[in-house]
Design an enzyme around this catalytic site. Structure first.
Site, short mmCIF file in Angstrom:
data_model
loop_
_atom_site.label_atom_id
_atom_site.label_comp_id
_atom_site.label_asym_id
_atom_site.label_seq_id
_atom_site.Cartn_x
_atom_site.Cartn_y
_atom_site.Cartn_z
N HIS A 189 -17.41 -31.22 15.93
CA HIS A 189 -18.07 -31.03 17.22
C HIS A 189 -17.10 -31.16 18.38
CE1 HIS A 189 -22.10 -31.89 15.22
NE2 HIS A 189 -22.01 -30.62 15.52
N GLU A 459 -5.72 -0.42 1.98
CA GLU A 459 -4.62 -1.37 2.09
C GLU A 459 -3.65 -1.26 0.91
OE1 GLU A 459 -6.20 -5.37 2.22
OE2 GLU A 459 -7.81 -4.90 0.83
N ASP A 483 -1.70 -5.89 4.05
CA ASP A 483 -1.37 -5.57 2.67
C ASP A 483 -0.71 -4.21 2.54
OD1 ASP A 483 -2.03 -7.76 0.99
OD2 ASP A 483 -4.13 -7.45 1.49
N CYS A 530 -8.15 -3.32 10.56
CA CYS A 530 -8.39 -4.74 10.73
C CYS A 530 -7.17 -5.57 10.34
CB CYS A 530 -9.62 -5.19 9.94
SG CYS A 530 -9.49 -4.83 8.19
C1 PEP Z 1 -5.11 -6.67 5.48
O1 PEP Z 1 -4.62 -6.68 4.35
O2 PEP Z 1 -4.62 -6.06 6.46
C2 PEP Z 1 -6.34 -7.43 5.76
C3 PEP Z 1 -6.96 -7.33 6.91
O3 PEP Z 1 -6.80 -8.24 4.78
P1 PEP Z 1 -6.20 -9.69 4.43
O4 PEP Z 1 -5.19 -10.03 5.52
O5 PEP Z 1 -7.36 -10.60 4.41
O6 PEP Z 1 -5.57 -9.46 3.11
MG MG Z 2 -5.74 -7.35 2.66
#
Ligand code: PEP
Ligand code: MG
Length: 605
Positions: A189, A459, A483, A530
Site C-alpha cells: 500500500h 517474435e 525476442d 509490444c
Molecule cells: C518480446 O519478445 O518482444 C515481448 C514483448 O515478449 P517478452 O519480452 O515477454 O518475451
Molecule cells: Mg517475447
C-alpha cells in the site's frame, strides 16, 4: 551505490531521515483472576483510541490524497473491529491470565503467520496491515506516542526497514521527496500511495537502515531505464517487471549536478507531456495510431489510465504464475482478467471508456522458470519448451487459462494473443484447443464473447517469414522485438558479454519488421508492436513510416510517444522509412542507421 526495485518513479536529492525499526518490548506478565476484566478494558480502550486515530487519518487521507488510499485505513478499521481478533485477545487474557499487551501481540502474531503463509501475494501483503494495526494498539497500551513525522524540517528522504501505510499517511507530504525501504513490494500500500503522490520510492534495499545514516545527503534515482521497457532490465539480469533504482550516499558535486539536471528534465518532460492527455495519437497530416501499454499486473492499470493509455497492448500473464508453489486456479485467473478488463473500461477526465486489452497467454520457459513446472533441465531454454510449445504439450495447464480468459471476455474489450508462434500448424493447434474450450463453456452455459479477436506475437523469424500465410488466419499481429532480435541475430538477450550484438538497427531485424507490417496489411489486419523498440523515441518515426498501427510500451513512455507522433507528418515518416530501408540494402552499418535516426532529433522534447 545501493540498488533496489523502483516502486514509484522519480528523482530525489535530499537528506536522509532513518527510521530505526520500532520494536516494542512486550513482557509477559501473569495477572490474577480479579485483574482480568481490568486488562480486557485496557485492551478495548487501546483499540478504541486506535480506531479514533485511524478515522482521523482516513479522513485526512481522503481529503489530501484520495478515496482509494483512504480505503486502506477503512480496511484497518475493519480489522480492528474484527470480533475474532478482539474476542481471541480477550479470551487469551482470561484463559492464560496474561497482560493485555502480551495477549494481543500473541493473537495478532497468529493472524500474521496465517496471512504470511498464503500463496496469494495480495493476501500475504495483508499481513503488513495486521502488523500495522498491532503496532498502533501496542503503542497505545504501552503509552508510547506514534511516530510523528507530520512536520518535516526540510525536504527529506525517509529510510526505513518498512513503512506502514499509517506511518506513511501521517508524514508531511510537502517535504517528503523520497522513500527507501528494506522490504516491501510494488503492490504494498505504501508503494501505491507513493505512486499516486508521485514520490520517488525504491524498495528492497538490504540493510538500508544500517548503510544510510540520518543526515546523509542522498540521491535517489527511481527512474530506472524510463526510456526502455521492463525487458531492458531483464537484459541486465533483473527480474522482469521490476525496474532498477539506485541510491547514492553523499555523492560528489558532479554527481549531484548530474542528477539535479536529470530531475529537472524529468519534471519538465512530465509537465509538458501532461497537456497531451485527452488528445489523439495522430500525425500533423491526420494519420492515426494507437499508443497503448505493456503491463504485468493489475496495479499498473492505474498508471495506464493516468498516462491516458488508449488500451493495453500486452498484458504479460506469466507473473501470476511466479513466486508461488502451485498453478493458479481458473477462478484466480478469471478474477484477475475480469478486474483488469473492468478497470480499463472506465471513463477518465481525458478520454473514452472502452479500451481494448490484449492479454497474452502464458509465456513461461526461457528465463522465466517455474519451480513447480517439472520439466527436464534444458541446454538452451530460450530455444526450448517455452510459451505455446509448453501449452500445447500440456493442455491441462493451457485450458484453465483459456477458460478464465473467455469467461472474463464479457467484462470488457478483450483480445487474446499467443506468444512464440513459429508455424501455421502451431497456431491451428492452439485454435483447436481454444475452440474445444469454447465448446465446453457453451455446454456449461457459461457466458463469453463469441467474437474475441485472436492474434499472435511475431517474435520468431520463421513466423515473420511466413507472416503472409499467418495473416490469413489471425485477427492481428504484435511484433515482439525483444525476442525477434535475439532469435534473428542469435544473441541471447540476457548475455552481457555479447550485449553489443543485440542490435535493434540490424538490417535483418528492420527488414523483418517491414515484411510483417506489409504482410499484415495485405490481409487487412492490424499490426502492433509490444517489444521495447515500440517505446524508443528515435525509432518511433521509422516504425510509423513503416505503417505500424499500434505502439505498446511502459505506461510512463506513452505520452512521450504521443508527442512524437503529433509532431511529425506521416508523409515525412514514410520518407524516413524509405531512407532507412535503402540504407539496409546498401553498405550502411546498423551504427549508421542508428545515427541517422538519432540525428532526426525526435528524441528531444
Ligand atoms: C518480446 O519478445 O518482444 C515481448 C514483448 O515478449 P517478452 O519480452 O515477454 O518475451
Ligand atoms: Mg517475447
Amino acid at each position: 551505490m545501493l540498488e533496489g526495485i523502483v516502486a514509484s518513479p522519480g528523482v530525489a536529492l535530499a537528506r536522509a531521515l532513518v527510521i530505526a525499526p520500532r520494536e516494542f518490548v512486550i513482557e509477559r506478565k501473569t495477572i490474577t483472576a480479579e485483574k482480568v476484566e481490568w486488562e480486557q478494558q485496557r485492551f478495548l480502550q487501546a483499540v478504541e483510541k486506535s480506531k479514533r486515530a485511524l478515522e482521523e487519518i482516513s479522513e485526512h487521507t481522503r481529503l489530501k490524497i484520495g478515496e482509494k488510499e483512504a480505503a486502506i485505513f477503512e480496511a484497518h478499521l475493519l480489522l480492528l473491529s474484527d470480533p475474532e481478533l478482539i474476542n481471541k485477545t480477550k479470551e487469551e487474557i482470561s484463559g492464560s491470565l496474561v497482560n493485555a499487551e502480551y495477549a494481543f501481540d500473541h493473537v495478532s502474531a497468529g493472524f500474521v503467520a496465517l496471512f504470511d503463509a498464503m500463496e496469494d501475494e495480495y493476501m500475504r501483503e495483508r499481513a503488513l496491515d495486521i502488523r500495522d494495526i498491532t503496532k498502533r494498539v501496542l503503542g497505545n497500551l504501552l503509552g508510547e506516542q506514534p511516530l510523528d513525522l507530520s512536520l518535516l524540517r526540510e525536504e527529506t528522504v525517509i529510510v526505513a526497514h518498512d513503512l506502514t501505510p499509517s506511518e506513511f499517511a501521517t508524514i508531511d507530504k510537502e517535504r517528503l521527496v523520497g522513500i527507501i525501504t528494506e522490504i516491501g513490494g510494488k503492490t504494498s500500500h505504501t508503494a501505491i500511495m507513493a505512486n499516486s503522490l508521485e514520490i520517488a520510492a525504491v524498495v528492497g534495499i538490504n540493510n538500508a537502515t544500517d548503510r544510510i545514516k540520518s543526515g546523509d545527503f542522498l540521491v535517489l534515482n527511481a527512474l530506472g531505464d524510463i526510456l526502455g521497457d521492463a525487458s531492458a532490465n531483464r537484459q541486465k539480469g533483473k527480474k522482469q517487471g521490476e525496474v532498477q533504482g539506485e541510491v547514492h550516499i553523499n555523492p560528489d558535486q558532479d554527481k549531484i549536478n548530474y542528477f539535479k539536471k536529470l530531475k529537472k528534465q524529468y519534471s519538465s518532460q512530465l509537465k509538458q507531456l501532461d497537456c497531451l492527455k485527452g488528445l489523439s495519437s495522430q500525425t500533423i497530416d491526420g494519420h492515426k495510431v494507437h499508443i497503448v501499454a505493456n503491463i504485468a499486473s493489475l496495479d499498473e492499470v492505474k498508471s495506464v489510465l493516468n498516462y491516458d493509455g488508449e488500451g493495453v497492448g500486452l498484458f504479460r500473464t506469466e507473473f501470476l504464475y511466479m513466486g508461488r508453489s502451485n498453478w493458479p486456479s481458473e477462478e484466480e485467473m478469471f478474477n484477475l482478467y475480469r478486474t483488469v478488463l473492468q478497470a480499463m473500461n472506465v471513463k477518465t477526465a481525458e478520454s473514452i471508456g472502452q479500451r481494448t486489452v490484449i492479454i497474452r497467454t502464458l509465456d513461461i520457459g526461457g528465463d522465466k522458470e517455474l519451480p513447480y513446472l517439472k520439466i527436464d533441465k534444458e541446454l538452451n531454454p530460450f530455444l526450448g519448451l517455452r510459451a505455446v510449445r509448453l501449452c500445447l504439450q500440456r493442455p491441462e495447464i493451457f485450458k484453465p487459462q483459456l477458460r478464465a480468459l473467455l469467461r472474463a471476455s464479457v467484462y470488457g474489450q478483450l483480445k487474446i494473443m499467443f506468444p512464440m508462434i513459429s508455424s501455421l500448424k502451431e497456431f491451428l493447434d492452439v485454435r483447436q484447443i481454444y475452440d474445444s474450450v469454447k465448446g465446453d463453456l457453451e455446454r456449461e452455459g457459461l457466458p463469453y464473447d463469441k467474437k474475441v479477436p485472436l492474434g499472435i506475437m511475431i517474435e520468431i523469424p520463421s513466423a515473420a517469414l511466413i507472416s503472409d500465410v499467418l495473416a490469413k488466419h489471425v485477427d492481428f499481429f504484435s511484433i515482439g522485438t525483444n525476442d525477434l532480435i535475439q532469435y534473428t541475430c542469435a544473441v541471447d538477450r540476457l548475455n552481457q558479454n555479447i550485449h553489443d550484438l543485440y542490435d535493434p538497427y540490424h538490417p535483418a531485424v528492420l527488414r523483418l519488421i517491414q515484411m510483417v507490417i506489409r504482410n499484415g496489411h495485405q490481409e487487412g489486419i492490424e499490426v502492433g508492436m509490444c517489444g521495447s523498440l515500440a517505446g524508443k523515441p528515435e525509432l518511433i518515426p521509422l516504425l510509423l513510416g513503416l505503417g505500424l498501427d499500434e505502439f505498446s510500451m511502459s505506461p510512463s513512455q506513452m505520452l512521450r510517444a504521443r508527442q512524437i507522433i503529433r509532431s511529425i507528418n506521416y508523409s515525412d515518416s514514410v520518407k524516413i522509412a524509405e531512407r532507412v530501408m535503402e540504407m539496409c540494402s546498401s553498405m550502411s552499418s546498423s551504427e549508421d542507421i542508428g545515427a541517422y535516426l538519432r540525428n532526426l532529433n525526435f528524441m528531444e522534447p
